[in-house]
Design a protein around this motif. Structure first.
Motif, PDB file in Angstrom:
ATOM      1  N   ASN A 135      47.026  54.604  55.061  1.00  0.00           N
ATOM      2  CA  ASN A 135      47.673  55.915  55.089  1.00  0.00           C
ATOM      3  C   ASN A 135      49.179  55.754  55.099  1.00  0.00           C
ATOM      4  O   ASN A 135      49.711  54.925  55.851  1.00  0.00           O
ATOM      5  CB  ASN A 135      47.263  56.688  56.346  1.00  0.00           C
TER       6      ASN A 135
ATOM      7  N   ASP B  59      44.804  50.994  59.499  1.00  0.00           N
ATOM      8  CA  ASP B  59      45.049  51.796  58.297  1.00  0.00           C
ATOM      9  C   ASP B  59      46.330  52.634  58.399  1.00  0.00           C
ATOM     10  O   ASP B  59      46.686  53.348  57.468  1.00  0.00           O
ATOM     11  CB  ASP B  59      43.826  52.692  57.970  1.00  0.00           C
ATOM     12  N   HIS B  60      47.044  52.512  59.520  1.00  0.00           N
ATOM     13  CA  HIS B  60      48.303  53.252  59.692  1.00  0.00           C
ATOM     14  C   HIS B  60      49.522  52.347  59.903  1.00  0.00           C
ATOM     15  O   HIS B  60      50.648  52.822  59.827  1.00  0.00           O
ATOM     16  CB  HIS B  60      48.174  54.235  60.866  1.00  0.00           C
TER      17      HIS B  60
HETATM   18 ZN    ZN Z   1      43.115  56.503  60.203  1.00  0.00          ZN
END
Ligand code: ZN
Ligand code: ZN
Length: 264
Positions: A15, A62-63
């Motif tokens: 992301n 994911d960040h």
């Molecule tokens: Zn996430």
């Protein structure tokens, strides 16, 4: 001058959001590799030179995957609250001391002309936040990775012209799908992720409070697909006589590709 917004990538493989205003460039999260972040932004002719900050929502890979790399390569400050710093420090690698910026949740701060409000959300992370950005005229919000939308969160997001909102899963697909029981429970919990239906219900309130563009984000690969997220939210809105294309612009952000550049 208006805000420029683009999703660099959205979903469990990474992301990253881009926000521009005048000469200020900000990233929210950096969950892709440094190289992939550069490549995706290049498609919109955006480079990362002189980026003013990377704002972290929470410590999940994911960040944050590319945050340290980008900070070192472009000398970019990283902003996070203290509890998040404690858990990301050894994951992102060494960065310059003066690029470590600590904020407090629910205490707005400025990066140049942009007023930023990091507010607490419900998710299974150390101290997760979502963000609003205000330039004196318009407000935009980015809220993903949240198990549910409480009144406080709603109040923070209300009156945003553009909202990036999680629409993670279809509840039936998740229940019938291949996730192990504990994971299903986690996703469905109040510290998990927002379903299409719940996103749709919150979208009603958003449109009633002046939101014009809603971008559905952080879709699950296993338990959702873009058309389903779009149609579910559209259907929930229609029940309240709110029509996509007429009362609001609704889109689904792509997993690995950069979105359009939105001006707000
Ligand atoms: Zn996430
Ligand atoms: Zn997360």
């Amino acid at each position: 001058m208006c805000f420029k917004y683009a999703s660099v990538a959205s979903g469990s493989c990474g992301n990253c959001h881009y926000i521009g205003y005048k000469n200020t460039k900000i990233l929210v999260d950096a969950g892709l590799s440094g190289k992939k972040t550069e490549e995706n932004l290049n498609n919109l002719d955006i480079n990362l030179e002189n980026t003013s900050g990377i704002l972290i929502t929470h410590e999940h890979t994911d960040h944050i995957k590319g945050a340290g790399i980008l900070s070192r390569r472009y000398n970019i400050p990283i902003y996070a609250n203290e509890n998040t710093w404690k858990v990301i420090e050894n994951k992102i690698g060494k960065i310059k001391e003066n690029n470590i910026k600590v904020f407090e949740n629910n205490v707005p701060f400025y990066i140049e002309d942009i007023k930023i409000n990091p507010f607490s959300i419900h998710h299974d992370a150390a101290d997760p936040v979502a963000y609003t950005f205000y330039n004196g005229k318009n407000k935009i919000s980015i809220a993903t990775d949240l198990g549910y939308v409480c009144d406080k969160i709603k109040e923070n997001i209300y009156d945003s012209k553009l909202v990036v909102l999680e629409s993670n899963h279809d509840v039936e697909m998740l229940k019938m799908g291949s996730y192990p029981y504990y994971l299903k429970k986690r996703v469905l919990s109040r510290k998990g992720h927002l379903s299409n239906e719940d996103a749709g219900r919150f979208c009603i309130e958003l449109v009633e409070r002046g939101t014009e563009k809603i971008l559905l984000a952080h879709l699950s690969r296993e338990n959702n697909f873009p058309e389903l997220a779009f149609e579910t939210v559209k259907g929930v809105l229609q029940e309240k006589n709110i029509h996509v294309g007429k009362n609001l612009e609704l889109s689904v952000l792509k997993r690995g590709k950069i979105s359009n550049l939105y001006a707000v």
